[in-house]
Design a protein around this motif. Structure first.
Motif, PDB file in Angstrom:
ATOM      1  N   ILE A  26       4.642 -24.995  35.768  1.00 33.60           N
ATOM      2  CA  ILE A  26       3.324 -24.904  35.136  1.00 33.60           C
ATOM      3  C   ILE A  26       3.027 -23.434  34.881  1.00 33.60           C
ATOM      4  O   ILE A  26       3.138 -22.605  35.789  1.00 33.60           O
ATOM      5  CB  ILE A  26       2.230 -25.466  36.076  1.00 33.60           C
ATOM      6  CG1 ILE A  26       2.514 -26.936  36.388  1.00 33.60           C
ATOM      7  CG2 ILE A  26       0.840 -25.295  35.468  1.00 33.60           C
ATOM      8  CD1 ILE A  26       1.572 -27.533  37.421  1.00 33.60           C
ATOM      9  N   CYS A  27       2.623 -23.111  33.662  1.00 33.14           N
ATOM     10  CA  CYS A  27       2.300 -21.714  33.390  1.00 33.14           C
ATOM     11  C   CYS A  27       0.959 -21.365  34.014  1.00 33.14           C
ATOM     12  O   CYS A  27      -0.014 -22.095  33.882  1.00 33.14           O
ATOM     13  CB  CYS A  27       2.266 -21.434  31.897  1.00 33.14           C
ATOM     14  SG  CYS A  27       1.870 -19.703  31.611  1.00 33.14           S
ATOM     15  N   CYS A  28       0.942 -20.230  34.718  1.00 33.79           N
ATOM     16  CA  CYS A  28      -0.280 -19.806  35.414  1.00 33.79           C
ATOM     17  C   CYS A  28      -0.843 -18.530  34.799  1.00 33.79           C
ATOM     18  O   CYS A  28      -1.533 -17.751  35.457  1.00 33.79           O
ATOM     19  CB  CYS A  28       0.025 -19.592  36.890  1.00 33.79           C
ATOM     20  SG  CYS A  28       0.586 -21.084  37.692  1.00 33.79           S
ATOM     21  N   GLY A  29      -0.508 -18.284  33.539  1.00 34.40           N
ATOM     22  CA  GLY A  29      -0.983 -17.073  32.868  1.00 34.40           C
ATOM     23  C   GLY A  29      -2.391 -17.233  32.308  1.00 34.40           C
ATOM     24  O   GLY A  29      -2.974 -18.320  32.337  1.00 34.40           O
ATOM     25  N   THR A  30      -2.901 -16.132  31.776  1.00 34.72           N
ATOM     26  CA  THR A  30      -4.287 -16.106  31.299  1.00 34.72           C
ATOM     27  C   THR A  30      -4.571 -17.153  30.225  1.00 34.72           C
ATOM     28  O   THR A  30      -5.487 -17.966  30.364  1.00 34.72           O
ATOM     29  CB  THR A  30      -4.604 -14.708  30.722  1.00 34.72           C
ATOM     30  OG1 THR A  30      -4.199 -13.724  31.671  1.00 34.72           O
ATOM     31  CG2 THR A  30      -6.087 -14.547  30.431  1.00 34.72           C
ATOM     32  N   SER A  31      -3.753 -17.166  29.167  1.00 35.30           N
ATOM     33  CA  SER A  31      -4.043 -18.078  28.053  1.00 35.30           C
ATOM     34  C   SER A  31      -3.987 -19.518  28.523  1.00 35.30           C
ATOM     35  O   SER A  31      -4.832 -20.337  28.153  1.00 35.30           O
ATOM     36  CB  SER A  31      -3.032 -17.896  26.929  1.00 35.30           C
ATOM     37  OG  SER A  31      -2.889 -16.554  26.635  1.00 35.30           O
ATOM     38  N   CYS A  32      -2.980 -19.839  29.307  1.00 37.32           N
ATOM     39  CA  CYS A  32      -2.824 -21.223  29.737  1.00 37.32           C
ATOM     40  C   CYS A  32      -3.990 -21.652  30.621  1.00 37.32           C
ATOM     41  O   CYS A  32      -4.478 -22.772  30.509  1.00 37.32           O
ATOM     42  CB  CYS A  32      -1.490 -21.413  30.446  1.00 37.32           C
ATOM     43  SG  CYS A  32      -0.117 -21.339  29.265  1.00 37.32           S
ATOM     44  N   TYR A  33      -4.461 -20.748  31.477  1.00 38.50           N
ATOM     45  CA  TYR A  33      -5.598 -21.121  32.324  1.00 38.50           C
ATOM     46  C   TYR A  33      -6.889 -21.217  31.530  1.00 38.50           C
ATOM     47  O   TYR A  33      -7.707 -22.080  31.771  1.00 38.50           O
ATOM     48  CB  TYR A  33      -5.712 -20.204  33.548  1.00 38.50           C
ATOM     49  CG  TYR A  33      -5.164 -20.928  34.763  1.00 38.50           C
ATOM     50  CD1 TYR A  33      -3.793 -21.134  34.883  1.00 38.50           C
ATOM     51  CD2 TYR A  33      -5.999 -21.480  35.735  1.00 38.50           C
ATOM     52  CE1 TYR A  33      -3.272 -21.862  35.934  1.00 38.50           C
ATOM     53  CE2 TYR A  33      -5.487 -22.212  36.797  1.00 38.50           C
ATOM     54  CZ  TYR A  33      -4.127 -22.400  36.896  1.00 38.50           C
ATOM     55  OH  TYR A  33      -3.626 -23.143  37.933  1.00 38.50           O
ATOM     56  N   PRO A  71       4.325 -17.125  36.367  1.00 35.06           N
ATOM     57  CA  PRO A  71       3.285 -16.156  35.984  1.00 35.06           C
ATOM     58  C   PRO A  71       2.842 -16.294  34.528  1.00 35.06           C
ATOM     59  O   PRO A  71       1.680 -16.351  34.238  1.00 35.06           O
ATOM     60  CB  PRO A  71       3.945 -14.815  36.230  1.00 35.06           C
ATOM     61  CG  PRO A  71       5.006 -15.074  37.236  1.00 35.06           C
ATOM     62  CD  PRO A  71       5.483 -16.470  36.989  1.00 35.06           C
ATOM     63  N   CYS A  72       3.776 -16.297  33.606  1.00 39.29           N
ATOM     64  CA  CYS A  72       3.455 -16.504  32.184  1.00 39.29           C
ATOM     65  C   CYS A  72       4.779 -16.876  31.543  1.00 39.29           C
ATOM     66  O   CYS A  72       5.757 -16.160  31.668  1.00 39.29           O
ATOM     67  CB  CYS A  72       2.890 -15.224  31.542  1.00 39.29           C
ATOM     68  SG  CYS A  72       2.854 -15.250  29.733  1.00 39.29           S
ATOM     69  N   LEU A  73       4.806 -17.989  30.883  1.00 44.76           N
ATOM     70  CA  LEU A  73       6.062 -18.446  30.275  1.00 44.76           C
ATOM     71  C   LEU A  73       6.386 -17.667  29.001  1.00 44.76           C
ATOM     72  O   LEU A  73       7.394 -17.923  28.343  1.00 44.76           O
ATOM     73  CB  LEU A  73       6.009 -19.951  30.000  1.00 44.76           C
ATOM     74  CG  LEU A  73       6.022 -20.844  31.256  1.00 44.76           C
ATOM     75  CD1 LEU A  73       5.675 -22.287  30.891  1.00 44.76           C
ATOM     76  CD2 LEU A  73       7.381 -20.810  31.948  1.00 44.76           C
ATOM     77  N   GLU A  74       5.546 -16.755  28.639  1.00 44.62           N
ATOM     78  CA  GLU A  74       5.723 -15.894  27.456  1.00 44.62           C
ATOM     79  C   GLU A  74       5.814 -16.694  26.166  1.00 44.62           C
ATOM     80  O   GLU A  74       6.523 -16.335  25.242  1.00 44.62           O
ATOM     81  CB  GLU A  74       6.927 -14.954  27.646  1.00 44.62           C
ATOM     82  CG  GLU A  74       6.677 -14.013  28.818  1.00 44.62           C
ATOM     83  CD  GLU A  74       7.768 -12.981  29.045  1.00 44.62           C
ATOM     84  OE1 GLU A  74       8.939 -13.347  28.955  1.00 44.62           O
ATOM     85  OE2 GLU A  74       7.422 -11.815  29.319  1.00 44.62           O
ATOM     86  N   LEU A  75       5.094 -17.786  26.152  1.00 45.39           N
ATOM     87  CA  LEU A  75       5.030 -18.582  24.919  1.00 45.39           C
ATOM     88  C   LEU A  75       3.731 -18.281  24.192  1.00 45.39           C
ATOM     89  O   LEU A  75       3.612 -18.497  22.995  1.00 45.39           O
ATOM     90  CB  LEU A  75       5.073 -20.074  25.266  1.00 45.39           C
ATOM     91  CG  LEU A  75       6.337 -20.512  25.997  1.00 45.39           C
ATOM     92  CD1 LEU A  75       6.123 -21.842  26.692  1.00 45.39           C
ATOM     93  CD2 LEU A  75       7.505 -20.585  25.021  1.00 45.39           C
ATOM     94  N   CYS A  76       2.776 -17.775  24.939  1.00 45.51           N
ATOM     95  CA  CYS A  76       1.455 -17.544  24.374  1.00 45.51           C
ATOM     96  C   CYS A  76       1.500 -16.462  23.299  1.00 45.51           C
ATOM     97  O   CYS A  76       0.621 -16.376  22.463  1.00 45.51           O
ATOM     98  CB  CYS A  76       0.466 -17.169  25.468  1.00 45.51           C
ATOM     99  SG  CYS A  76       1.023 -15.824  26.516  1.00 45.51           S
ATOM    100  N   GLU A  77       2.539 -15.627  23.328  1.00 44.04           N
ATOM    101  CA  GLU A  77       2.614 -14.558  22.335  1.00 44.04           C
ATOM    102  C   GLU A  77       3.418 -14.992  21.111  1.00 44.04           C
ATOM    103  O   GLU A  77       3.516 -14.262  20.145  1.00 44.04           O
ATOM    104  CB  GLU A  77       3.252 -13.316  22.967  1.00 44.04           C
ATOM    105  CG  GLU A  77       2.345 -12.703  24.012  1.00 44.04           C
ATOM    106  CD  GLU A  77       3.045 -11.675  24.877  1.00 44.04           C
ATOM    107  OE1 GLU A  77       4.048 -11.105  24.417  1.00 44.04           O
ATOM    108  OE2 GLU A  77       2.588 -11.462  26.009  1.00 44.04           O
TER     109      GLU A  77
HETATM  110  S1  FES Z   1      -0.128 -17.619  29.562  1.00 42.01           S
HETATM  111 FE1  FES Z   1       1.015 -19.397  29.483  1.00 42.01          FE
HETATM  112  S2  FES Z   1       2.605 -18.766  28.257  1.00 42.01           S
HETATM  113 FE2  FES Z   1       1.567 -16.979  28.539  1.00 42.01          FE
END
Ligand code: FES
Lengths: 397, 90
Positions: free
Chosen positions: B8-15, B43-49
């Motif tokens: 599960i992505c726990c990064g900013t965008s995903c949350y 931490p962040c799957l780096e898909l948000c970018e």
């Molecule tokens: S925050 Fe989920 S992919 Fe970057």
């Protein structure tokens, strides 16, 4: 600079049973980049709101006098005693106080009126003052002010208490016929330091105040306040947030990340975390349990042996709000509690802020997010510095 | 048989876009399926970018399969499918 001795000044306070406000008041102020400490422990006569107001006025006024240096503190004392309201029945109404004014590298000055005498400890040994004077108030001849010059070196501790501490247990017979007394406080502090020679000021203040509270069953029969200041080697922590502007500096960034160890390093931000994983060849662990403990917040994880890891902007913003409101770590979601505890356990905080802007944040649709990290960290740094008296540095990378 | 790996992505965008809804999926799975999956955070799957990809929150299955706009229902259904494909030994 980061290794210069640090003045840790903290206190612990309990309010008398049944009172809405504490009749004791503590004021702490650091000046000159943390090199000068002013502190006041004031005990308003009686208890409750009126005592609280009196103690507060005394604390704030005396610190202002000391800070400005315009009025000699003795004159200041007269002004304070003249201006406090008087009880029409008992014809007395004032606040007793202890003041500490100390600049690193110089003698410290302690001024006391009516409060229990200060305690100065070097390790577990009590240190005598360099010289002592007694001043009798011009307008209030029954009030005596003691003034002492003290020589504080690294590792020393100064303890100031309200009489709720020294008189704890008063009248309960046996050893406590006259209360816990100053020598009880002294012995308690010595025991605590013997058991843990590096005990923090905050912890020592807590140990003493709790012992005073619990010395006889029934809770606080008076307001209890214990202030401790400890001249110590600062406990340093590092916060890394944001990817470095130049990719070439990732390795340097990573080596800074692993220099202090897991208990002292915090990484905030997903991209930053990913860079460190790549550079250090280790995986960040975020368990289902971590996710659950975080509730609605993004969870905290661990880069084993290196750092605690959290999400960036949302978490830092929340932490900043909690700090601004003076809230403790208790009952907070996992990552917020973790960060608050880390700040609590350190004296100096070094922020290393990467300045590469996330693609996402560059979209014109989200202009308000531009530079959001830098703004968030600046605000957090200011609160830690001003409200929590930490030594804070912010470096951009 | 390897467990189904769920990240599960726990990064900013995903949350921001609802990853916290996924906190209790493990508890909502039936006990036999629960034994067949390993759910962790990233931490962040780096898909948000990345462009041309569906919306956050993102979940990754077995290290390569990406789910966009993940909801507890979608994630749980996919776990059940993958656990079934893995055979009964798990
Ligand atoms: S925050 Fe989920 S992919 Fe970057």
């Amino acid at each position: 600079m980061t290794d210069d001795p640090f003045i840790e000044a903290e206190y612990c306070q309990f309010t008398k049973n049944g009172q809405a406000a504490c009749g004791d008041n503590v004021q702490i102020m650091k000046l000159d980049d943390g090199r000068r400490l002013l502190a006041a422990v004031c005990d308003g006569l009686g208890s409750g709101v009126k005592a609280n107001v009196m103690a507060n006025m005394t604390g704030v006024m005396s610190l202002r006098f000391l800070e400005s240096g315009i009025v000699d503190i003795r004159e200041g004392m007269e002004i304070i005693m003249d201006s406090l309201p008087m009880c029409s029945v008992r014809k007395i109404s004032y606040s007793t106080f202890s003041l500490l004014d100390w600049r690193l590298g110089e003698l410290g000055r302690i001024i006391e009126m009516g409060n229990p005498a200060y305690i100065h400890l070097r390790g577990t040994e009590e240190v005598q003052c360099v010289c002592e004077r007694k001043i009798v108030s011009k307008h209030w001849p029954d009030r005596e002010v003691r003034e002492a010059d003290i020589d504080i070196s690294t590792g020393d501790r100064i303890i100031l208490c309200s009489d709720g501490v020294t008189q704890a247990g008063l009248g309960s017979g046996g050893d406590l016929a006259f209360g816990w007394r100053r020598r009880g406080v002294l012995a308690c502090a010595q025991d605590a330091i013997r058991a843990n020679p590096d005990i923090s000021a905050k912890e020592l203040a807590r140990v003493i105040a709790e012992r005073a509270r619990d010395i006889v069953p029934g809770g606080c029969l008076d307001d209890i306040t214990c202030f401790v200041c400890y001249l110590r080697k600062p406990r340093l922590m590092r916060v890394l947030s944001g990817p470095p502007f130049y990719k070439e500096r990732d390795a340097e960034f990573a080596s800074l990340a692993k220099a202090l160890g897991e208990e002292h390093t915090l990484v905030c931000g997903g991209t930053t975390a990913n860079i460190l994983e790549r550079e250090l060849g280790r995986r960040i662990e975020i368990s289902m349990d971590d996710i659950r403990k975080a509730g609605k917040m993004p969870p905290a994880g661990t880069l084993r042996g290196v750092a605690k890891v959290t999400e960036g902007v949302l978490t830092l913003t929340r932490v900043t709000e909690e700090l601004d409101d003076g809230n403790s770590a208790e009952g907070q979601p996992g990552p917020v509690s973790l960060i608050l505890q880390m700040f609590d356990a350190h004296d100096a905080v070094e922020f290393l802020v990467g300045t590469m802007v996330n693609e996402m944040h560059q979209e014109p649709s989200m202009p308000q997010d531009l530079d959001i990290r830098r703004t968030a960290i600046r605000r957090l740094a200011n609160i830690l510095r001003r409200q929590y008296r930490k030594r804070v540095s912010v470096k951009f990378f | 048989m390897d467990k189904v790996k769920v990240e599960i992505c726990c990064g900013t965008s995903c949350y921001l876009l609802g990853a916290s809804e996924l906190v209790d999926i493990e508890l909502r799975l039936s006990p036999d399926i629960r034994g067949c999956v390993e759910i962790t955070g990233r931490p962040c799957l780096e898909l948000c970018e990345r462009e041309n990809i569906g919306q956050a929150p993102y979940v990754r299955f077995n290290g390569n399969e990406i789910m966009c706009a993940a909801t507890p229902e979608k994630v749980m259904a996919r776990i059940v499918e993958l656990a079934g494909e893995g055979g009964s030994s798990c």
